[in-house]
Design an enzyme around this catalytic site. Structure first.
Site, PDB file in Angstrom:
ATOM      1  N   CYS A  79       1.110  -1.372  -0.322  1.00  0.00           N
ATOM      2  CA  CYS A  79      -0.238  -0.127  -0.156  1.00  0.00           C
ATOM      3  C   CYS A  79       0.708   1.316   0.269  1.00  0.00           C
ATOM      4  CB  CYS A  79      -1.265   0.108   1.025  1.00  0.00           C
ATOM      5  SG  CYS A  79      -2.306  -1.000   1.005  1.00  0.00           S
ATOM      6  N   HIS A 133      -2.133   7.521   2.864  1.00  0.00           N
ATOM      7  CA  HIS A 133      -1.464   6.348   3.717  1.00  0.00           C
ATOM      8  C   HIS A 133       0.245   6.565   3.421  1.00  0.00           C
ATOM      9  CE1 HIS A 133      -0.482   2.037   4.674  1.00  0.00           C
ATOM     10  NE2 HIS A 133       0.051   2.811   5.683  1.00  0.00           N
TER      11      HIS A 133
END
Length: 494
Positions: A79, A133
């Protein structure tokens, strides 16, 4: 009409036309609005147009029929690393990070240039709705200098990090907040059933507000990352199980975006790109070991078929993802290409289309605008290096993929090393004939292996490897590069 009134009317009309000329509209200079839809942990096959027989995606299938579908599009296998490559146009091992620390989830240094910063200088409104993120967090909370509003985005609504790392929310004490810019609007998400609908409403409102100027919307969905969520209209409806429910709601969301563009008469002025950050998180038992504890039920994760591997793995199933692009009247409708392209290439591609200045530093992305517009049949990308964290595991050039020898669960990769299988010797695969990476043909093509090893050595020198810092790696602070997880044993450079 009285002469004074007539003169005033003419003046007002001329002033109106003058105002229209200075407004930064797409119609003035051909620059598109750009919407980038980025899903989380969606597998290569998890769309109807990419082969799913259980998940229905009529809106994305229509998008592919109205644009281009790429079957050899690469992200990164995890991710945060994937989002760093996307935002900076660079391999994550090249990207500078705070303190010169190479983290398992890359955190771009505030001095790195993002897509949003690049487009903002070209007059674009910039917004992110969804998962960021890419921030640095600590006991005092998130470091504002690494959050979206400090990295080129005018507007942020979403989660600072991931939504969780367990199958169900109640399996962990972790509860993600939702922010609007710097303000916490939801302190702790109790379930994720309405997150896709929530993001869709926010996206539509933002598009409506920015429709009169060029805009860049980064719609970074949390789904289908675990813990999963789907609203009442979708839960329990898909033949693909709970995971299929989330994908079908994402497809609905895309349909809502397209309806909005048409309603606002900006459909033909808008480039929409759809892709995923990495492959599906398939881990039915911890590290997929037969004697390990059960982990993710199979109906909670996707499918990378016909590729080998999944998220965190060094096989193609970890980083090769679906890709669709649509721009009516500009991207020819209904074509598919097996040419290589990657998330890193989106930054220079958007720069060309938006007439924006690219970063002055070296990036690894290639301008794919002429390729996507089908002005040329070939992509500017002819190779892709496979990295697991800072460990170089292979290279692809054309149809060939060279996989380097490696240990099982290599040191220095932290929690995602558990998904890396041992490779005892160099292996060569013909990905055109063997996308599942099943047959090693290295002995039959020694010259190809030799040529690819030259590219491996270039990457080790320029970008780096687990045991060395590349000459082209960016560091904005004094001192050497440091690994977040240091290897406990020396990793061979051979």
């Amino acid at each position: 009409m009285h002469p004074i009134r007539f003169k005033l009317s003419v003046t007002l009309v001329l002033a109106s036309f003058s105002l229209l000329r200075v407004l930064p509209t797409v119609a003035d200079d051909g620059r598109p609005n750009i919407i980038l839809i980025f899903t989380d942990d969606q597998g290569y096959q998890d769309l109807g147009c990419f082969g799913s027989t259980t998940i229905k995606t009529p809106n994305l299938d229509a998008m592919a029929n109205e644009g281009v579908r790429l079957t050899n599009f690469y992200a990164q296998p995890v991710c945060g690393v994937s989002r760093a490559a996307l935002m900076t146009g660079s391999y994550p091992i090249r990207v500078g990070e705070p303190g010169n620390v190479k983290r398992l989830h890359t955190v771009p240094h505030p001095q790195e240039t993002t897509i949003a910063e690049m487009l903002k200088t070209a007059g674009y409104a910039t917004g992110i709705i969804g998962k960021w993120h890419l921030g640095l967090s600590g006991p005092a909370g998130d470091d504002a200098s690494t959050m979206p509003n400090a990295q080129g985005f005018d507007y942020f609504y979403g989660t600072p990090r991931y939504n969780g790392a367990t199958v169900y929310v109640d399996d962990s004490k972790l509860r993600s907040p939702i922010l609007r810019n710097q303000e916490v609007v939801v302190e702790a998400v109790a379930d994720w059933d309405h997150i896709t609908a929530d993001y869709t409403r926010e996206a539509i409102k933002w598009i409506e507000a920015k429709r009169d100027q060029p805009f860049f919307l980064y719609l970074a969905h949390n789904m289908p990352h675990i813990p999963l969520g789907a609203s009442e209209n979708f839960k329990g409806k898909s033949a693909g199980g709970f995971y299929g429910d989330t994908i079908e709601e994402l497809d609905w969301s895309c349909g809502q975006i397209f309806e909005t563009l048409k309603r606002l008469n900006i459909d033909e002025k808008t480039l929409v790109v759809f892709t995923s950050d990495n492959g599906p998180w398939v881990e039915t038992t911890r590290a997929m070991q037969p004697d390990a504890a059960a982990f993710i039920p199979r109906d909670h994760s996707g499918n990378a078929d016909p590729l080998r591997g999944w998220k965190m793995s060094a096989w193609d199933g970890g980083c090769r993802v679906p890709f669709i692009a649509r721009w009516p009247g500009m991207i020819p409708a209904g074509w598919t290409s097996a040419e290589l392209l990657s998330t890193m290439d989106l930054m220079p591609t958007f720069a060309k289309l938006a007439k924006a200045k690219r970063p002055t530093v070296t990036i690894d992305g290639k301008d794919g605008s002429d390729f996507l517009l089908r002005k040329t049949p070939t992509s500017p990308r002819n190779e892709y290096f496979y990295y697991s964290g800072c460990l170089l595991t292979g290279v692809r050039s054309g149809q060939w993929k060279l996989v380097l020898p490696r240990a099982k669960s290599p040191q220095g990769l932290g929690w995602w090393g558990r998904m890396i299988e041992a490779v005892p010797e160099s292996m060569l695969f013909d990905l055109e004939a063997d996308p599942g990476e099943t047959t090693n043909v290295a002995s039959q093509h020694p010259q190809t292996v030799t040529e690819l090893m030259k590219r491996i050595e270039w990457a080790r020198t320029e970008l780096g490897d687990l045991d060395r810092t590349g000459s082209g790696a960016r560091m904005f602070e004094k001192g050497p590069r440091k690994l977040q997880v240091s290897p406990r044993r020396k990793v061979s450079a051979k």
